[in-house]
Design a protein around this motif. Structure first.
Motif, mmCIF file in Angstrom:
data_model
loop_
_atom_site.group_PDB
_atom_site.id
_atom_site.type_symbol
_atom_site.label_atom_id
_atom_site.label_comp_id
_atom_site.label_asym_id
_atom_site.label_seq_id
_atom_site.Cartn_x
_atom_site.Cartn_y
_atom_site.Cartn_z
ATOM 1 N N PRO A 235 0.778 -1.286 -0.017
ATOM 2 C CA PRO A 235 -0.158 -0.088 -0.047
ATOM 3 C C PRO A 235 0.725 1.001 -0.063
ATOM 4 O O PRO A 235 0.450 2.216 -0.862
ATOM 5 C CB PRO A 235 -0.745 -0.173 1.150
ATOM 6 C CG PRO A 235 -0.707 -1.494 1.560
ATOM 7 C CD PRO A 235 0.441 -2.079 0.854
ATOM 8 N N ARG A 236 2.013 1.429 0.891
ATOM 9 C CA ARG A 236 2.731 2.592 1.000
ATOM 10 C C ARG A 236 3.636 2.795 -0.500
ATOM 11 O O ARG A 236 3.572 3.848 -1.034
ATOM 12 C CB ARG A 236 3.625 2.356 2.064
ATOM 13 C CG ARG A 236 3.073 2.493 3.326
ATOM 14 C CD ARG A 236 2.724 4.037 3.748
ATOM 15 N NE ARG A 236 4.174 4.853 3.686
ATOM 16 C CZ ARG A 236 5.038 4.864 4.837
ATOM 17 N NH1 ARG A 236 4.687 4.108 6.015
ATOM 18 N NH2 ARG A 236 5.971 5.726 4.652
ATOM 19 N N THR A 237 4.022 1.598 -1.036
ATOM 20 C CA THR A 237 4.845 1.953 -2.298
ATOM 21 C C THR A 237 3.819 2.126 -3.344
ATOM 22 O O THR A 237 4.319 3.094 -4.279
ATOM 23 C CB THR A 237 5.630 0.673 -2.953
ATOM 24 O OG1 THR A 237 4.755 -0.618 -2.831
ATOM 25 C CG2 THR A 237 6.596 0.453 -1.820
ATOM 26 N N ARG A 238 2.529 1.889 -3.407
ATOM 27 C CA ARG A 238 1.672 1.965 -4.399
ATOM 28 C C ARG A 238 1.031 3.683 -4.355
ATOM 29 O O ARG A 238 1.171 4.406 -5.219
ATOM 30 C CB ARG A 238 0.234 1.268 -4.407
ATOM 31 C CG ARG A 238 0.471 0.020 -5.044
ATOM 32 C CD ARG A 238 -0.963 -0.870 -4.663
ATOM 33 N NE ARG A 238 -0.708 -2.411 -5.299
ATOM 34 C CZ ARG A 238 -0.976 -2.508 -6.508
ATOM 35 N NH1 ARG A 238 -1.388 -1.674 -7.267
ATOM 36 N NH2 ARG A 238 -1.048 -3.770 -6.991
ATOM 37 N N ARG A 239 0.889 4.081 -3.230
ATOM 38 C CA ARG A 239 0.730 5.477 -2.954
ATOM 39 C C ARG A 239 1.643 6.341 -3.124
ATOM 40 O O ARG A 239 1.674 7.482 -3.613
ATOM 41 C CB ARG A 239 0.107 5.718 -1.495
ATOM 42 C CG ARG A 239 -1.289 5.221 -1.142
ATOM 43 C CD ARG A 239 -1.619 5.880 0.276
ATOM 44 N NE ARG A 239 -0.791 5.459 1.318
ATOM 45 C CZ ARG A 239 -0.733 4.492 2.289
ATOM 46 N NH1 ARG A 239 -1.688 3.684 2.017
ATOM 47 N NH2 ARG A 239 -0.011 4.311 3.525
ATOM 48 N N HIS A 240 3.036 5.819 -2.963
ATOM 49 C CA HIS A 240 4.117 6.732 -3.239
ATOM 50 C C HIS A 240 4.425 7.021 -4.631
ATOM 51 O O HIS A 240 4.819 8.176 -5.021
ATOM 52 C CB HIS A 240 5.507 5.978 -2.622
ATOM 53 C CG HIS A 240 6.675 6.669 -2.490
ATOM 54 N ND1 HIS A 240 6.779 7.857 -1.797
ATOM 55 C CD2 HIS A 240 7.610 6.911 -3.250
ATOM 56 C CE1 HIS A 240 8.065 8.455 -1.779
ATOM 57 N NE2 HIS A 240 8.559 8.037 -2.913
ATOM 58 N N ARG A 241 3.792 6.106 -5.522
ATOM 59 C CA ARG A 241 3.870 6.608 -7.009
ATOM 60 C C ARG A 241 3.207 8.057 -7.254
ATOM 61 O O ARG A 241 3.629 8.298 -8.536
ATOM 62 C CB ARG A 241 3.172 5.487 -7.882
ATOM 63 C CG ARG A 241 3.687 3.997 -7.675
ATOM 64 C CD ARG A 241 2.979 2.960 -8.273
ATOM 65 N NE ARG A 241 2.625 3.387 -9.618
ATOM 66 C CZ ARG A 241 1.390 3.084 -10.458
ATOM 67 N NH1 ARG A 241 0.297 2.885 -9.781
ATOM 68 N NH2 ARG A 241 1.424 3.595 -11.775
ATOM 69 N N VAL A 244 6.196 13.470 -5.796
ATOM 70 C CA VAL A 244 6.969 14.037 -6.616
ATOM 71 C C VAL A 244 8.083 13.106 -6.977
ATOM 72 O O VAL A 244 8.356 12.831 -7.869
ATOM 73 C CB VAL A 244 7.554 15.364 -6.204
ATOM 74 C CG1 VAL A 244 8.568 16.043 -7.018
ATOM 75 C CG2 VAL A 244 6.156 16.471 -6.044
ATOM 76 N N ARG A 245 8.531 12.597 -5.592
ATOM 77 C CA ARG A 245 9.837 11.595 -5.867
ATOM 78 C C ARG A 245 9.496 10.292 -6.457
ATOM 79 O O ARG A 245 10.153 9.704 -7.176
ATOM 80 C CB ARG A 245 10.527 11.732 -4.516
ATOM 81 C CG ARG A 245 11.073 12.729 -4.132
ATOM 82 C CD ARG A 245 11.905 12.657 -2.692
ATOM 83 N NE ARG A 245 12.774 13.954 -2.381
ATOM 84 C CZ ARG A 245 13.291 14.011 -1.073
ATOM 85 N NH1 ARG A 245 13.356 13.300 -0.306
ATOM 86 N NH2 ARG A 245 14.068 14.876 -0.921
ATOM 87 N N GLY A 246 8.224 9.934 -5.947
ATOM 88 C CA GLY A 246 7.682 8.794 -6.598
ATOM 89 C C GLY A 246 7.528 8.583 -8.035
ATOM 90 O O GLY A 246 7.831 7.792 -8.975
ATOM 91 N N PHE A 247 7.275 10.084 -8.513
ATOM 92 C CA PHE A 247 6.989 10.186 -10.167
ATOM 93 C C PHE A 247 8.424 9.951 -10.667
ATOM 94 O O PHE A 247 8.363 9.266 -11.835
ATOM 95 C CB PHE A 247 6.616 11.638 -10.490
ATOM 96 C CG PHE A 247 6.400 11.773 -11.978
ATOM 97 C CD1 PHE A 247 5.306 11.117 -12.712
ATOM 98 C CD2 PHE A 247 7.183 12.566 -12.648
ATOM 99 C CE1 PHE A 247 5.156 11.341 -13.901
ATOM 100 C CE2 PHE A 247 7.104 12.764 -14.026
ATOM 101 C CZ PHE A 247 5.998 12.446 -14.485
ATOM 102 N N LEU A 248 9.653 10.305 -10.052
ATOM 103 C CA LEU A 248 10.907 10.306 -10.699
ATOM 104 C C LEU A 248 11.232 8.740 -10.660
ATOM 105 O O LEU A 248 12.106 8.533 -11.555
ATOM 106 C CB LEU A 248 11.784 11.162 -9.903
ATOM 107 C CG LEU A 248 11.644 12.623 -9.825
ATOM 108 C CD1 LEU A 248 12.578 13.499 -8.707
ATOM 109 C CD2 LEU A 248 11.870 13.313 -11.236
ATOM 110 N N ARG A 250 9.098 6.384 -11.338
ATOM 111 C CA ARG A 250 7.863 5.600 -11.556
ATOM 112 C C ARG A 250 7.956 4.303 -12.120
ATOM 113 O O ARG A 250 7.352 3.380 -11.912
ATOM 114 C CB ARG A 250 7.227 6.435 -12.350
ATOM 115 C CG ARG A 250 7.888 7.107 -13.699
ATOM 116 C CD ARG A 250 6.844 8.055 -14.484
ATOM 117 N NE ARG A 250 7.374 8.552 -15.654
ATOM 118 C CZ ARG A 250 8.457 9.375 -15.919
ATOM 119 N NH1 ARG A 250 9.126 9.636 -14.225
ATOM 120 N NH2 ARG A 250 9.072 9.681 -17.048
ATOM 121 N N LYS A 251 9.104 4.049 -12.927
ATOM 122 C CA LYS A 251 9.556 3.041 -13.586
ATOM 123 C C LYS A 251 10.126 1.715 -12.545
ATOM 124 O O LYS A 251 9.394 0.560 -12.710
ATOM 125 C CB LYS A 251 10.583 3.316 -14.395
ATOM 126 C CG LYS A 251 10.958 1.735 -15.414
ATOM 127 C CD LYS A 251 11.980 1.983 -16.623
ATOM 128 C CE LYS A 251 12.225 0.894 -17.339
ATOM 129 N NZ LYS A 251 13.324 1.018 -18.305
#
Length: 269
Positions: A235-241, A244-248, A250-251
């Motif tokens: 759940p945390r890693t999914r939300r982190h997407r 801003v940093r998660g977008f960087l 994203r892959k």
């Protein structure tokens, strides 16, 4: 994910951190041959779970020694002294680069070994000064059988780019195996530099173990004892997407949170 099993080869086994390049290549080739056809051709990196008493597990120990000796001065003798007491509880996840037929990274899990958990034992002393009973109370760890210690994570030079493909693959394999084995809690001691990347860019929910402060550990000038609640991982890693940093990242998060490359993993069941 397909159900693919790795059979541990235990004959004449001795844990070794000091293999020659030829020995590593031969063992890796034998391991890949034993799993021929296990993965689609599109995957350059494949991840394999290996029992700690398997001859193939020395591939992981070699990676540990190479990386930790270069980074922190931990040679084969020190690795043997530090991790030898925990070999009976160790399982490894190894990433292999099929383009070269050589390993690229490894992650060690220590279960409830006869000596217990390395992180909890080491954290009793400076600089952490944490008692195991405080860890159990603050993180609601009731059953030691639901706890894993992330003993090491090591990625060889030349495989540390590509959106963290190797380290992400190793953490993904560990997470899936934890689900298979009913593991709810992870502890570890992690150098501050990779820890920032794991938390800030990948959103892995590591928090300071029992509220401890960081400090020097096994040649690392600054490390943190950490805890992770496994049910919070996905759940945390999914939300982190969506940060801003998660977008960087994203892959990498697509692999970690969504399991987009799970068919590149082979886990013991």
């Amino acid at each position: 994910m397909a159900d693919r099993r790795v059979v541990a080869e235990t004959a004449e086994f001795t844990a070794s951190y000091d293999l020659s390049p030829d020995d590593v290549g031969a063992l890796t080739g034998e391991l890949l041959a034993s799993l021929a056809g296990a993965w689609p051709e599109k995957y350059r990196y494949v991840g394999i779970e290996i029992a700690g008493e398997s001859l193939f597990s020395n591939i992981a120990r070699h990676i540990e020694r190479v990386v930790f000796e270069a980074s922190f001065g931990n040679d084969a003798a020190q690795m043997t002294a530090e991790y030898g007491p925990y070999e009976a509880g160790s399982v490894f996840f190894v990433s292999i680069d099929r383009s070269t037929g050589m390993p690229s990274g490894a992650l060690r899990i220590i279960g409830d070994s006869p000596r217990g958990f390395k992180t909890l034992n080491d954290a009793r002393s400076a600089p952490f000064h944490i008692l195991p009973e405080d860890v159990a109370e603050q993180h609601a760890i009731v059953d030691r059988g639901t706890l894993w210690d992330v003993g090491t994570v090591a990625v060889l030079p030349g495989h540390r780019s590509g959106a963290g493909a190797v380290s992400v693959q190793l953490y993904r394999a560990m997470y899936l195996s934890a689900l298979q084995h009913g593991i709810d809690h992870l502890v570890s001691i992690i150098d501050a530099v990779p820890l920032r990347k794991l938390v800030d860019y990948l959103g892995i929910p590591f928090v300071p173990l029992a509220g401890s402060a960081p400090g020097p550990y096994l040649g690392s000038p600054m490390s943190q004892a950490v805890y992770c609640h496994v049910p919070d991982f996905q759940p945390r890693t999914r939300r982190h997407r969506w940060t801003v940093r998660g977008f960087l990242a994203r892959k990498a998060l697509s692999r970690l949170a969504r399991g987009s490359d799970d068919d590149a993993l082979s886990l013991i069941s």
